[in-house]
Design a protein around this motif. Sequence first.
Motif, PDB file in Angstrom:
ATOM      1  N   ASP A   1       7.012   5.256 -11.874  1.00 23.33           N
ATOM      2  CA  ASP A   1       6.296   4.320 -11.020  1.00 23.33           C
ATOM      3  C   ASP A   1       5.567   5.067  -9.915  1.00 23.33           C
ATOM      4  OD1 ASP A   1       5.903   1.434 -10.030  1.00 23.33           O
ATOM      5  OD2 ASP A   1       6.773   2.444  -8.286  1.00 23.33           O
ATOM      6  N   VAL A   2       4.318   4.699  -9.654  1.00 23.67           N
ATOM      7  CA  VAL A   2       3.528   5.412  -8.659  1.00 23.67           C
ATOM      8  C   VAL A   2       4.099   5.229  -7.256  1.00 23.67           C
ATOM      9  CG1 VAL A   2       1.860   3.543  -8.237  1.00 23.67           C
ATOM     10  CG2 VAL A   2       1.160   5.941  -7.927  1.00 23.67           C
ATOM     11  N   GLN A   3       4.747   4.089  -6.989  1.00 20.36           N
ATOM     12  CA  GLN A   3       5.379   3.882  -5.688  1.00 20.36           C
ATOM     13  C   GLN A   3       6.511   4.888  -5.477  1.00 20.36           C
ATOM     14  OE1 GLN A   3       4.781   1.972  -3.106  1.00 20.36           O
ATOM     15  NE2 GLN A   3       3.418   0.330  -3.759  1.00 20.36           N
ATOM     16  N   GLU A   4       7.292   5.114  -6.514  1.00 20.41           N
ATOM     17  CA  GLU A   4       8.377   6.087  -6.412  1.00 20.41           C
ATOM     18  C   GLU A   4       7.820   7.489  -6.190  1.00 20.41           C
ATOM     19  OE1 GLU A   4      12.068   7.962  -9.071  1.00 20.41           O
ATOM     20  OE2 GLU A   4      10.816   6.358  -9.896  1.00 20.41           O
ATOM     21  N   LEU A   5       6.745   7.805  -6.902  1.00 24.92           N
ATOM     22  CA  LEU A   5       6.125   9.115  -6.737  1.00 24.92           C
ATOM     23  C   LEU A   5       5.591   9.278  -5.318  1.00 24.92           C
ATOM     24  CD1 LEU A   5       4.976  11.675  -8.505  1.00 24.92           C
ATOM     25  CD2 LEU A   5       2.829  10.581  -7.898  1.00 24.92           C
ATOM     26  N   ALA A   6       4.948   8.241  -4.796  1.00 18.38           N
ATOM     27  CA  ALA A   6       4.411   8.305  -3.437  1.00 18.38           C
ATOM     28  C   ALA A   6       5.525   8.519  -2.423  1.00 18.38           C
ATOM     29  CB  ALA A   6       3.640   7.025  -3.121  1.00 18.38           C
ATOM     30  N   HIS A   7       6.598   7.762  -2.582  1.00 17.98           N
ATOM     31  CA  HIS A   7       7.728   7.900  -1.661  1.00 17.98           C
ATOM     32  C   HIS A   7       8.296   9.313  -1.701  1.00 17.98           C
ATOM     33  CE1 HIS A   7      11.342   6.842   0.593  1.00 17.98           C
ATOM     34  NE2 HIS A   7      12.033   7.477  -0.349  1.00 17.98           N
ATOM     35  N   SER A   8       8.463   9.841  -2.894  1.00 19.41           N
ATOM     36  CA  SER A   8       9.073  11.168  -3.042  1.00 19.41           C
ATOM     37  C   SER A   8       8.176  12.258  -2.472  1.00 19.41           C
ATOM     38  CB  SER A   8       9.370  11.447  -4.513  1.00 19.41           C
ATOM     39  OG  SER A   8      10.355  10.563  -4.999  1.00 19.41           O
TER      40      SER A   8
ATOM     41  N   PRO B   1      -9.695  13.083   1.542  1.00 22.37           N
ATOM     42  CA  PRO B   1      -8.301  12.641   1.439  1.00 22.37           C
ATOM     43  C   PRO B   1      -8.137  11.265   0.797  1.00 22.37           C
ATOM     44  CG  PRO B   1      -8.685  13.655   3.568  1.00 22.37           C
ATOM     45  CD  PRO B   1     -10.032  13.546   2.907  1.00 22.37           C
ATOM     46  N   ARG B   2      -9.148  10.430   0.844  1.00 26.35           N
ATOM     47  CA  ARG B   2      -9.020   9.085   0.257  1.00 26.35           C
ATOM     48  C   ARG B   2      -8.826   9.122  -1.257  1.00 26.35           C
ATOM     49  NH1 ARG B   2     -15.010   6.226  -0.103  1.00 26.35           N
ATOM     50  NH2 ARG B   2     -16.228   8.100  -0.530  1.00 26.35           N
ATOM     51  N   TYR B   3      -9.009  10.280  -1.884  1.00 28.91           N
ATOM     52  CA  TYR B   3      -8.822  10.381  -3.330  1.00 28.91           C
ATOM     53  C   TYR B   3      -7.397  10.765  -3.710  1.00 28.91           C
ATOM     54  CZ  TYR B   3     -13.942  10.293  -3.463  1.00 28.91           C
ATOM     55  OH  TYR B   3     -15.263   9.943  -3.322  1.00 28.91           O
TER      56      TYR B   3
ATOM     57  N   MET C   1       0.837  -1.197   0.000  1.00 25.89           N
ATOM     58  CA  MET C   1       0.000   0.000   0.000  1.00 25.89           C
ATOM     59  C   MET C   1       0.876   1.253   0.000  1.00 25.89           C
ATOM     60  SD  MET C   1      -2.910   1.223   2.747  1.00 25.89           S
ATOM     61  CE  MET C   1      -3.913  -0.226   2.451  1.00 25.89           C
ATOM     62  N   LEU C   2       0.430   2.272  -0.702  1.00 27.77           N
ATOM     63  CA  LEU C   2       1.150   3.533  -0.729  1.00 27.77           C
ATOM     64  C   LEU C   2       1.051   4.234   0.620  1.00 27.77           C
ATOM     65  CD1 LEU C   2      -0.153   4.882  -4.165  1.00 27.77           C
ATOM     66  CD2 LEU C   2       1.923   3.572  -3.721  1.00 27.77           C
ATOM     67  N   ASP C   3       2.095   4.972   0.973  1.00 24.89           N
ATOM     68  CA  ASP C   3       2.091   5.816   2.167  1.00 24.89           C
ATOM     69  C   ASP C   3       2.061   7.259   1.682  1.00 24.89           C
ATOM     70  OD1 ASP C   3       2.338   6.988   4.634  1.00 24.89           O
ATOM     71  OD2 ASP C   3       4.485   6.614   4.804  1.00 24.89           O
ATOM     72  N   LEU C   4       0.920   7.918   1.846  1.00 24.16           N
ATOM     73  CA  LEU C   4       0.690   9.205   1.222  1.00 24.16           C
ATOM     74  C   LEU C   4       0.315  10.279   2.246  1.00 24.16           C
ATOM     75  CD1 LEU C   4      -1.441   7.723  -1.669  1.00 24.16           C
ATOM     76  CD2 LEU C   4       0.792   8.784  -1.979  1.00 24.16           C
ATOM     77  N   VAL C   5       0.552  11.536   1.863  1.00 24.95           N
ATOM     78  CA  VAL C   5       0.201  12.680   2.697  1.00 24.95           C
ATOM     79  C   VAL C   5      -0.703  13.602   1.890  1.00 24.95           C
ATOM     80  CG1 VAL C   5       1.053  14.678   3.976  1.00 24.95           C
ATOM     81  CG2 VAL C   5       2.402  12.563   3.928  1.00 24.95           C
TER      82      VAL C   5
ATOM     83  N   LYS D   1      -7.161   6.262   5.560  1.00 25.15           N
ATOM     84  CA  LYS D   1      -6.141   5.309   6.011  1.00 25.15           C
ATOM     85  C   LYS D   1      -6.233   3.988   5.264  1.00 25.15           C
ATOM     86  CE  LYS D   1      -5.660   7.267  10.646  1.00 25.15           C
ATOM     87  NZ  LYS D   1      -5.886   7.068  12.098  1.00 25.15           N
ATOM     88  N   GLU D   2      -7.426   3.600   4.863  1.00 25.99           N
ATOM     89  CA  GLU D   2      -7.601   2.343   4.150  1.00 25.99           C
ATOM     90  C   GLU D   2      -6.881   2.337   2.796  1.00 25.99           C
ATOM     91  OE1 GLU D   2     -11.734   1.482   3.800  1.00 25.99           O
ATOM     92  OE2 GLU D   2     -11.998   1.023   5.937  1.00 25.99           O
ATOM     93  N   VAL D   3      -6.635   3.519   2.234  1.00 22.39           N
ATOM     94  CA  VAL D   3      -5.938   3.586   0.937  1.00 22.39           C
ATOM     95  C   VAL D   3      -4.532   4.167   1.088  1.00 22.39           C
ATOM     96  CG1 VAL D   3      -8.076   3.729  -0.386  1.00 22.39           C
ATOM     97  CG2 VAL D   3      -6.967   5.841   0.384  1.00 22.39           C
ATOM     98  N   GLY D   4      -4.052   4.265   2.332  1.00 26.27           N
ATOM     99  CA  GLY D   4      -2.667   4.665   2.549  1.00 26.27           C
ATOM    100  C   GLY D   4      -2.429   6.138   2.781  1.00 26.27           C
ATOM    101  N   VAL D   5      -3.504   6.927   2.906  1.00 24.51           N
ATOM    102  CA  VAL D   5      -3.342   8.346   3.216  1.00 24.51           C
ATOM    103  C   VAL D   5      -3.379   8.482   4.736  1.00 24.51           C
ATOM    104  CG1 VAL D   5      -4.202  10.693   2.833  1.00 24.51           C
ATOM    105  CG2 VAL D   5      -4.484   8.947   1.060  1.00 24.51           C
ATOM    106  N   ASN D   6      -2.194   8.466   5.334  1.00 26.15           N
ATOM    107  CA  ASN D   6      -2.083   8.369   6.782  1.00 26.15           C
ATOM    108  C   ASN D   6      -1.908   9.723   7.477  1.00 26.15           C
ATOM    109  OD1 ASN D   6      -2.000   5.367   7.022  1.00 26.15           O
ATOM    110  ND2 ASN D   6      -0.195   5.640   5.735  1.00 26.15           N
ATOM    111  N   THR D   7      -1.579  10.740   6.713  1.00 26.16           N
ATOM    112  CA  THR D   7      -1.246  12.038   7.298  1.00 26.16           C
ATOM    113  C   THR D   7      -1.917  13.142   6.499  1.00 26.16           C
ATOM    114  OG1 THR D   7       0.913  11.123   7.888  1.00 26.16           O
ATOM    115  CG2 THR D   7       0.654  13.515   8.056  1.00 26.16           C
TER     116      THR D   7
END
Length: 255
Positions: A233-240, A216-218, A1-5, A28-34
């Motif tokens: 890659d969307v994972q790289e974008l999320a991390h950055s 925020p879930r969007y 799951m992505l970790d997103l703000v 939080k269910e889609v990784g938007v934790n903050t």
Amino acid sequence: MLDLVDTHCHLDHAHYLADVCQVLDNAKEVGVNTAIIPAASPKDLGRAIALCESHPNLYFAVGVHPLDLQDFQLDFLKAHIQHPRCVAVGECGLDYHYQNDPTTKTKQQEIFQAQIALALEFNKPLIVHIREASVDAHAILKQYPELRGVLHCFNGDGLLLELADNFYYGIGGVATFKNAKNLVETLPQIPLKRLLLETDAPYLAPHPFRGQRNEPRYIPLIAEKLAQVRQMDVQELAHSTTHNAQTLFNLKVHL
């Protein structure tokens, strides 16, 4: 799951009075934790602070929107800026869409600069709102080389890309709209280290939810669109983008 703000969502808005806890659970269910709740009017600041004190991954900013100049009280903002959950000043800036007479423009500029001074005094980043005022906003921001912050709801104006040394660019649901050609063409020009994700909820829900209440879930929909446009890659974008948010706002995230 992505970790997103979500770096800009108005969870203190009346649209969430009945279900804000469910909204946060959905995120939080889609990784938007903050998430960060930007101030637009002091009238809502008490609710924003209460939410942040109840939820460890929520933060707020103090400030006055350019369309709410009548609410500007510097002492009130100073009274809350040192709260441990306050991470920025804003949203503040210039908005000439509805108010473009010379007197009001001057007043907006004066209050914008007062909030810039506040951000510098307390070493906080600035959350900047710019609508149909890029030239004046650019001219003001260039006067403060030590200032840092985010251009909220970035409109794709190439002039504002000149601020990339000090500013981040908040990208929201508008990037998914069919008529956002200029913004989409500009997105690859923004340095990856300067990108932030935001919803501006409850406004500007991304496709296919345009016209509905935003949440925020969007954020993952915005991240996917941005990754597609930038061919990464969307994972790289999320991390950055998460790292960028933590860096700019000095977030202490509790997962």
